[in-house]
Design a protein around this motif. Structure first.
Motif, PDB file in Angstrom:
ATOM      1  N   HIS A 201       0.847  -1.192   0.000  1.00  0.00           N
ATOM      2  CA  HIS A 201       0.000   0.000   0.000  1.00  0.00           C
ATOM      3  C   HIS A 201       0.883   1.242   0.000  1.00  0.00           C
ATOM      4  CE1 HIS A 201      -3.179   2.821   1.267  1.00  0.00           C
ATOM      5  NE2 HIS A 201      -4.015   1.914   0.777  1.00  0.00           N
ATOM      6  N   ILE A 202       0.788   2.056  -1.053  1.00  0.00           N
ATOM      7  CA  ILE A 202       1.706   3.185  -1.233  1.00  0.00           C
ATOM      8  C   ILE A 202       1.468   4.264  -0.180  1.00  0.00           C
ATOM      9  CG2 ILE A 202       2.450   4.984  -2.846  1.00  0.00           C
ATOM     10  CD1 ILE A 202       1.701   3.093  -5.113  1.00  0.00           C
ATOM     11  N   ASP A 203       0.208   4.604   0.089  1.00  0.00           N
ATOM     12  CA  ASP A 203      -0.085   5.638   1.080  1.00  0.00           C
ATOM     13  C   ASP A 203       0.389   5.225   2.467  1.00  0.00           C
ATOM     14  OD1 ASP A 203      -1.165   7.252  -0.829  1.00  0.00           O
ATOM     15  OD2 ASP A 203      -3.254   6.749  -0.390  1.00  0.00           O
ATOM     16  N   ALA A 204       0.273   3.945   2.791  1.00  0.00           N
ATOM     17  CA  ALA A 204       0.746   3.470   4.089  1.00  0.00           C
ATOM     18  C   ALA A 204       2.264   3.572   4.184  1.00  0.00           C
ATOM     19  CB  ALA A 204       0.302   2.027   4.311  1.00  0.00           C
ATOM     20  N   LEU A 205       2.957   3.258   3.096  1.00  0.00           N
ATOM     21  CA  LEU A 205       4.411   3.387   3.083  1.00  0.00           C
ATOM     22  C   LEU A 205       4.834   4.841   3.234  1.00  0.00           C
ATOM     23  CD1 LEU A 205       7.148   1.989   2.727  1.00  0.00           C
ATOM     24  CD2 LEU A 205       6.865   2.232   0.252  1.00  0.00           C
ATOM     25  N   ARG A 206       4.098   5.727   2.578  1.00  0.00           N
ATOM     26  CA  ARG A 206       4.404   7.153   2.696  1.00  0.00           C
ATOM     27  C   ARG A 206       4.124   7.665   4.107  1.00  0.00           C
ATOM     28  NH1 ARG A 206       1.888   8.843  -1.802  1.00  0.00           N
ATOM     29  NH2 ARG A 206       3.843   8.713  -2.963  1.00  0.00           N
ATOM     30  N   GLU A 207       3.028   7.206   4.695  1.00  0.00           N
ATOM     31  CA  GLU A 207       2.694   7.596   6.073  1.00  0.00           C
ATOM     32  C   GLU A 207       3.754   7.098   7.041  1.00  0.00           C
ATOM     33  OE1 GLU A 207       0.275   9.461   8.910  1.00  0.00           O
ATOM     34  OE2 GLU A 207      -0.123   9.355   6.755  1.00  0.00           O
TER      35      GLU A 207
END
Length: 388
Positions: A201-207
């Motif tokens: 999950h890209i948003d989770a990695l960014r978060e």
């Protein structure tokens, strides 16, 4: 005008003996149809015989319906099959078929929401469909304000390693959604983010990268956080190139961005984070659950309850569950976000050209607690956020 004299009627054609027999049969068959109130469901030739579709075993029909439900591009693709005949309607609602339903098949529009749509999603969730669990959980938690049931459905999807459900539960833990400010559990949010990031999950990695950079819920590690942010950018690029192979670097089409349909109304020519590296790519399409939330509150005036706000990132749709739940931009104070991932995406997409420093709200929020960056612009060029 025709009269009884018959002068206007065509003359009868004299037929042979075989022709008279055929005409007689057609007249008799037509008379029988005129005398019946219902049309025959099968032709006279097929009466009393077995239909080829009826001869197919149920297992084969179920296999075909499972393939259809898993590849359906919209709910109507599957609904049109259910209304075809009684057998397809019965087999189409089999738990095996509903458990394989695709994300797009479950994409209910907010303007079409009804009790029947609620029951259908519930039926799919009970059949073990993780997408239905997540979508219905988001709708119940944020739209219907049934916090316990919504959170349990998202948890059911998260147990099955559903990355969007894991990330949504992380956002709930970071904000203490559905409870008080003391209900925040930053460590649990970081753990859920890490699991979702591991699943891609890209948003989770960014978060997770922002949490490490800021020391938010985890020991601060700026270098590791920066590495996660770069990795999120790389995954973002890989996802776009996999979805649109024609946008290869050799063609140069990824250097000039044409906004996708759901972002054409936004100001400027912004794009997601990869513009930092000279790459302009289209923003990812939001999840149907996020699109439902945006449509739901847009129909109801973009205000879930008096004093509550929506996340300013248009691809999110999450509302506050209590006053001052989301954090706002430390420069202008005009926008607020449910997470650092939404704030970073909206900064590149829209807010970068709109943000104007204002000092008046700083006086109003003198008791607010700033985040790890202490306000201002962080190392990535994004406006930092402070607690509302």
């Amino acid at each position: 005008m025709r009269t009884r004299r018959g002068l206007c009627y065509p003359k009868l054609h004299m037929c042979g003996e075989n022709d008279n027999i055929a005409v007689k049969r057609r007249v008799e068959f037509g008379t029988e149809q005129m005398g019946c109130r219902k049309r025959l469901k099968v032709s006279p030739e097929m009466a009393g015989k077995c239909d080829f579709f009826d001869a197919l075993p149920d297992d084969l029909v179920l296999s075909i319906l499972c393939k259809l439900s898993s590849t359906a591009g919209s709910p109507t693709d599957f609904t049109n099959v259910l209304i075809t005949c009684k057998r397809l309607n019965g087999l189409g609602l089999h738990s095996l078929v509903l458990s394989n339903a695709s994300r797009k098949m479950l994409a209910v529009k907010a303007k079409h929401w009804s009790e029947s749509a609620h029951r259908f999603l519930k039926f799919c969730a009970d059949s073990g469909n993780v997408e239905a669990c997540y979508t219905l959980g988001m709708i119940r938690f944020y739209c219907l304000q049934n916090r316990g049931s919504g959170a349990s459905l998202m948890a059911k999807a998260a147990i099955s390693s559903h990355a969007p459900a894991l990330y949504s539960l992380a956002v709930i833990q970071f904000n203490g959604s559905g409870g008080s400010k003391n209900d925040k559990d930053l460590r649990a949010g970081v753990a859920l983010c890490a699991r979702a990031a591991f699943l891609g999950h890209i948003d989770a990695l960014r978060e997770l990268g922002h949490c490490l950079q800021d020391g938010y819920g985890v020991k601060q590690n700026i270098a590791e956080g920066r590495r996660f942010l770069v990795q999120a950018n790389a995954r973002e690029l890989a996802a776009v190139l996999a979805a649109t192979p024609s946008a290869a670097p050799a063609s140069g089409s990824w250097l000039t961005w044409n906004p996708v349909e759901h972002h054409r109304h936004l100001i400027g020519t912004g794009c997601p984070l990869l513009s930092d590296f000279g790459c302009n790519i289209p923003a990812p399409e939001p999840h149907p659950a996020s699109r439902f939330l945006s449509e739901w509150f847009s129909i109801r005036g973009e205000n879930p309850c008096p004093g509550l706000r929506l996340c300013s990132h248009l691809g999110c749709g999450r509302p506050e569950t209590r006053r001052h739940e989301f954090r706002r931009c430390s420069a202008c104070g005009a926008v607020n976000y449910c997470s650092r991932a939404c704030q970073a995406l909206d900064w590149k997409l829209r807010h970068k050209v709109e943000c104007a420093p204002v000092e008046r709200w700083a006086e109003e929020g003198g008791e607010n607690e700033p985040n790890g960056n202490g306000g201002g612009v962080d190392g990535n060029g994004y406006e930092a956020m402070v607690e509302s």
